[in-house]
Scaffold this active site. Structure first.
Site, PDB file in Angstrom:
ATOM      1  N   LYS A  22      56.445  79.907  22.576  1.00  0.00           N
ATOM      2  CA  LYS A  22      56.270  80.594  21.275  1.00  0.00           C
ATOM      3  C   LYS A  22      54.897  81.245  21.210  1.00  0.00           C
ATOM      4  CE  LYS A  22      54.768  78.308  17.506  1.00  0.00           C
ATOM      5  NZ  LYS A  22      53.626  78.926  16.781  1.00  0.00           N
ATOM      6  N   ASN A  23      53.850  80.503  21.582  1.00  0.00           N
ATOM      7  CA  ASN A  23      52.493  81.010  21.364  1.00  0.00           C
ATOM      8  C   ASN A  23      52.081  82.083  22.355  1.00  0.00           C
ATOM      9  OD1 ASN A  23      52.363  79.452  19.124  1.00  0.00           O
ATOM     10  ND2 ASN A  23      51.183  77.800  20.070  1.00  0.00           N
ATOM     11  N   CYS A 117      51.298  77.620   9.550  1.00  0.00           N
ATOM     12  CA  CYS A 117      51.280  76.186   9.218  1.00  0.00           C
ATOM     13  C   CYS A 117      50.024  75.837   8.415  1.00  0.00           C
ATOM     14  CB  CYS A 117      51.277  75.352  10.499  1.00  0.00           C
ATOM     15  SG  CYS A 117      52.806  75.487  11.407  1.00  0.00           S
ATOM     16  N   ARG A 122      41.870  77.973   8.045  1.00  0.00           N
ATOM     17  CA  ARG A 122      42.164  78.686   9.292  1.00  0.00           C
ATOM     18  C   ARG A 122      41.437  80.027   9.243  1.00  0.00           C
ATOM     19  NH1 ARG A 122      48.313  77.781  11.306  1.00  0.00           N
ATOM     20  NH2 ARG A 122      47.324  78.226  13.306  1.00  0.00           N
ATOM     21  N   ASP A 306      48.817  70.499  19.362  1.00  0.00           N
ATOM     22  CA  ASP A 306      50.221  70.770  18.999  1.00  0.00           C
ATOM     23  C   ASP A 306      51.162  69.676  19.463  1.00  0.00           C
ATOM     24  OD1 ASP A 306      49.984  74.397  19.418  1.00  0.00           O
ATOM     25  OD2 ASP A 306      49.260  73.019  17.866  1.00  0.00           O
ATOM     26  N   ARG A 398      60.840  77.886  13.166  1.00  0.00           N
ATOM     27  CA  ARG A 398      59.851  78.904  13.561  1.00  0.00           C
ATOM     28  C   ARG A 398      59.515  78.793  15.047  1.00  0.00           C
ATOM     29  NH1 ARG A 398      54.684  78.050  11.198  1.00  0.00           N
ATOM     30  NH2 ARG A 398      54.217  79.625  12.763  1.00  0.00           N
TER      31      ARG A 398
HETATM   32  C1  EPZ Z   1      46.747  78.663  18.013  1.00  0.00           C
HETATM   33  O1  EPZ Z   1      46.323  78.793  16.664  1.00  0.00           O
HETATM   34  C2  EPZ Z   1      48.183  78.171  17.938  1.00  0.00           C
HETATM   35  N1  EPZ Z   1      48.982  79.158  17.216  1.00  0.00           N
HETATM   36  C3  EPZ Z   1      48.239  76.821  17.219  1.00  0.00           C
HETATM   37  O2  EPZ Z   1      49.574  76.350  17.345  1.00  0.00           O
HETATM   38  C4  EPZ Z   1      47.327  75.820  17.930  1.00  0.00           C
HETATM   39  O3  EPZ Z   1      47.271  74.633  17.173  1.00  0.00           O
HETATM   40  C5  EPZ Z   1      45.915  76.401  18.086  1.00  0.00           C
HETATM   41  O4  EPZ Z   1      45.968  77.689  18.717  1.00  0.00           O
HETATM   42  C6  EPZ Z   1      45.021  75.493  18.942  1.00  0.00           C
HETATM   43  O5  EPZ Z   1      45.604  75.357  20.211  1.00  0.00           O
HETATM   44  C7  EPZ Z   1      49.368  80.270  17.872  1.00  0.00           C
HETATM   45  O6  EPZ Z   1      49.055  80.458  19.043  1.00  0.00           O
HETATM   46  C8  EPZ Z   1      50.187  81.254  17.090  1.00  0.00           C
HETATM   47  P1  EPZ Z   1      42.407  78.565  17.159  1.00  0.00           P
HETATM   48  P2  EPZ Z   1      44.950  79.592  16.338  1.00  0.00           P
HETATM   49  O7  EPZ Z   1      41.873  79.900  16.805  1.00  0.00           O
HETATM   50  O8  EPZ Z   1      44.753  80.668  17.345  1.00  0.00           O
HETATM   51  C9  EPZ Z   1      38.774  77.457  14.342  1.00  0.00           C
HETATM   52  C10 EPZ Z   1      51.689  75.649  16.718  1.00  0.00           C
HETATM   53  O9  EPZ Z   1      52.056  74.551  16.290  1.00  0.00           O
HETATM   54  N2  EPZ Z   1      38.593  78.910  14.204  1.00  0.00           N
HETATM   55  O10 EPZ Z   1      42.411  78.151  18.608  1.00  0.00           O
HETATM   56  O11 EPZ Z   1      44.962  79.927  14.906  1.00  0.00           O
HETATM   57  C11 EPZ Z   1      40.064  76.976  13.700  1.00  0.00           C
HETATM   58  O12 EPZ Z   1      39.869  76.735  12.323  1.00  0.00           O
HETATM   59  C12 EPZ Z   1      50.419  76.255  16.181  1.00  0.00           C
HETATM   60  O13 EPZ Z   1      52.266  76.319  17.623  1.00  0.00           O
HETATM   61  C13 EPZ Z   1      37.484  79.388  13.524  1.00  0.00           C
HETATM   62  O14 EPZ Z   1      36.663  78.609  13.017  1.00  0.00           O
HETATM   63  O15 EPZ Z   1      43.895  78.422  16.604  1.00  0.00           O
HETATM   64  C14 EPZ Z   1      40.340  75.713  14.487  1.00  0.00           C
HETATM   65  O16 EPZ Z   1      39.548  74.657  13.961  1.00  0.00           O
HETATM   66  C15 EPZ Z   1      49.793  75.443  15.072  1.00  0.00           C
HETATM   67  N3  EPZ Z   1      37.304  80.724  13.421  1.00  0.00           N
HETATM   68  C16 EPZ Z   1      39.820  76.045  15.891  1.00  0.00           C
HETATM   69  O17 EPZ Z   1      38.933  77.145  15.726  1.00  0.00           O
HETATM   70  C17 EPZ Z   1      38.180  81.625  13.969  1.00  0.00           C
HETATM   71  O18 EPZ Z   1      37.938  82.847  13.850  1.00  0.00           O
HETATM   72  C18 EPZ Z   1      40.894  76.448  16.881  1.00  0.00           C
HETATM   73  O19 EPZ Z   1      41.674  77.469  16.274  1.00  0.00           O
HETATM   74  C19 EPZ Z   1      39.302  81.121  14.657  1.00  0.00           C
HETATM   75  C20 EPZ Z   1      39.484  79.764  14.767  1.00  0.00           C
END
Ligand code: EPZ
Length: 419
Positions: A22-23, A117, A122, A306, A398
């Protein structure tokens, strides 16, 4: 309203085929907007996030032809607007990839702030930092993100926090930029490598994806005229691995890349499970009550957030007290309230949850609070005594293709009914 009815306990036995990731898919689909041509994508998971992504591409002017339920061609030669449909882009998180792709292709885009989610805050500050480093102007007004750039010029970007989305988004916005972009402290997830492989197949020049330094040499255009097959879903594979341990079953998980599963394999062995690695498939079996363990979720190659809820089900049944430290999201323990309705003894405090293992769970009506929590509740229902009803299935649909069918083939007594 639909719900899942599950009667347990069942020990899951048999084989399961893993779908495309998915991702990876939700990033590769927006990436097609960068292509001034036609491409074919195979092994897409048949899930609602993919369907919404395709609707957004069509609203922007791309032409999509479905070859079968997992394969499409995308003709993105004629993008007709830079305004992404608000009703669709507000529905899920990955819509932010439209920004990177449209900035790269058109130099302008308007997208609703992403949904997705509820895992706590986020933010997208790292995405914005990357776009601005390449010369874009980004503003957020009335829940909408406006981004534009007369010209995108390659630059070096250091990620203050390891972010999957920001890493991919900066990659998307830099493939057609002038000059070279370096992403330092990049995320290394398998789906990031998959997006880079897709873009390179279509004519981009990206090196180092999968390491913490990614170098993108801007090119004139992406011609497409190629076919790409999405990587198998590491998280779906891990979900079934942990279901085998929790249910004291024996499952052969097929069509996966076992290298991506090393952190899960290590933890399964630590709690007393058995693993046989065949390279593109993996067998997991367990005959004992799991041992307790301590888990800390980390960016890849650490234990994936995840799979944290699914591991929570294993630890709620373990012999002894376990701890999960959720270091990525600040609110990813909502599922523990639902498991406690089924007899588990979990105390979630901030970024940590303490599991006092119980020998058995009892079926109950429970609510899926997010995608992976929903998968965890399915596993809990399968191992619990009696009947479990799971509501809010839209979360599960989803990200998992035919999940009840896949579990039914492994022996689960599970069906989807209309309440
Ligand atoms: C991706 O989300 C995945 N979603 C998430 O999977 C997954 O949990 C996450 O990566 C971590 O592996 C998709 O790929 C669509 P991040 P993403 O940016 O990209 C902080 C699922 O169940 N952050 O790696 O949104 C953020 O708050 C979903 O498939 C900032 O602070 O995650 C978090 O604490 C749920 N500023 C950490 O970084 C930013 O600009 C990691 O978030 C971006 C992120």
């Amino acid at each position: 309203m639909e719900k899942l009815l599950i009667t347990g306990p069942t020990s899951l036995k048999g084989e399961v085929e893993i779908s495309g990731a998915k991702n990876a898919a939700v990033a590769i689909l927006p990436a097609t907007l960068l292509i001034d041509g036609v491409c074919t994508i195979k092994n897409l998971p048949n899930i609602s996030d993919v369907k919404i992504s395709c609707e957004i591409l069509e609203a922007l002017g791309a032409k999509i032809t479905w070859i079968d339920k997992n394969s499409i061609t995308v003709d993105s030669r004629h993008i007709t607007t830079t305004q992404a449909p608000l009703n669709l882009t507000s529905k899920f998180r990955a819509s932010y990839y439209i920004i990177g792709a449209m900035l790269g292709r058109m130099g302008k885009v308007q997208v609703a702030m992403p949904g997705g989610c509820q895992l706590g805050a986020r933010p997208i500050d790292q995405h914005v930092k990357g776009f601005e480093a390449l010369g874009a102007e980004v503003s957020i007004e009335k829940g909408q993100i406006n981004a534009s750039a007369k010209k995108l010029t390659g630059n070096s970007v250091y990620m203050d926090i390891v972010s999957v989305g920001a890493t991919i988004n900066i990659m998307l916005s830099s493939v057609l930029a002038e000059g070279t972009t370096i992403i330092d402290n990049a995320a290394k997830e398998p789906h990031i490598v998959d997006v880079a492989n897709f873009l390179n197949t279509m004519g981009a020049d990206i090196r180092g994806a999968g390491t913490d330094i990614i170098k993108i040499n801007g090119v004139e255009k992406l011609n497409g005229n190629a076919t790409y097959c999405v990587v198998p879903d590491q998280i779906e594979a891990g979900t079934f691995m942990l279901a085998a341990v929790a249910s004291k079953g024996d499952i052969l998980i097929k069509n996966c890349i076992t290298k991506h599963l090393e952190s899960i394999t290590a933890k399964i062995i630590e709690v007393g499970g058995n693993v046989e690695d065949y390279g593109d498939s993996i067998r997991v079996w367990n005959n004992e009550r799991p041992k307790h363990a301590t888990i800390k979720t980390l960016p890849y190659p650490g234990f994936p957030t995840d799979l944290q809820p699914q591991m929570g089900v294993v630890l709620s049944l373990a012999d002894g007290t376990s701890i999960i430290d959720e270091s990525i999201w600040d609110s990813r323990f909502q599922y523990t309230d639902e498991l406690n309705k089924m007899g588990s003894k979990i105390n979630a405090q901030g970024s940590r949850a303490f599991f006092e293992g119980v020998p058995q769970l009892e079926g109950a009506p429970v609510y899926s609070t997010d995608l992976r929590a929903g998968a965890a509740l399915i596993i809990a229902g399968i191992v619990a005594n009696g009947e479990t009803q799971i509501y809010n299935l839209e979360h599960i649909d989803r990200g998992y293709e035919n999940i009840e069918e896949k579990f039914r083939k492994l022996g689960a007594n599970i069906k989807r009914v209309n309440e």
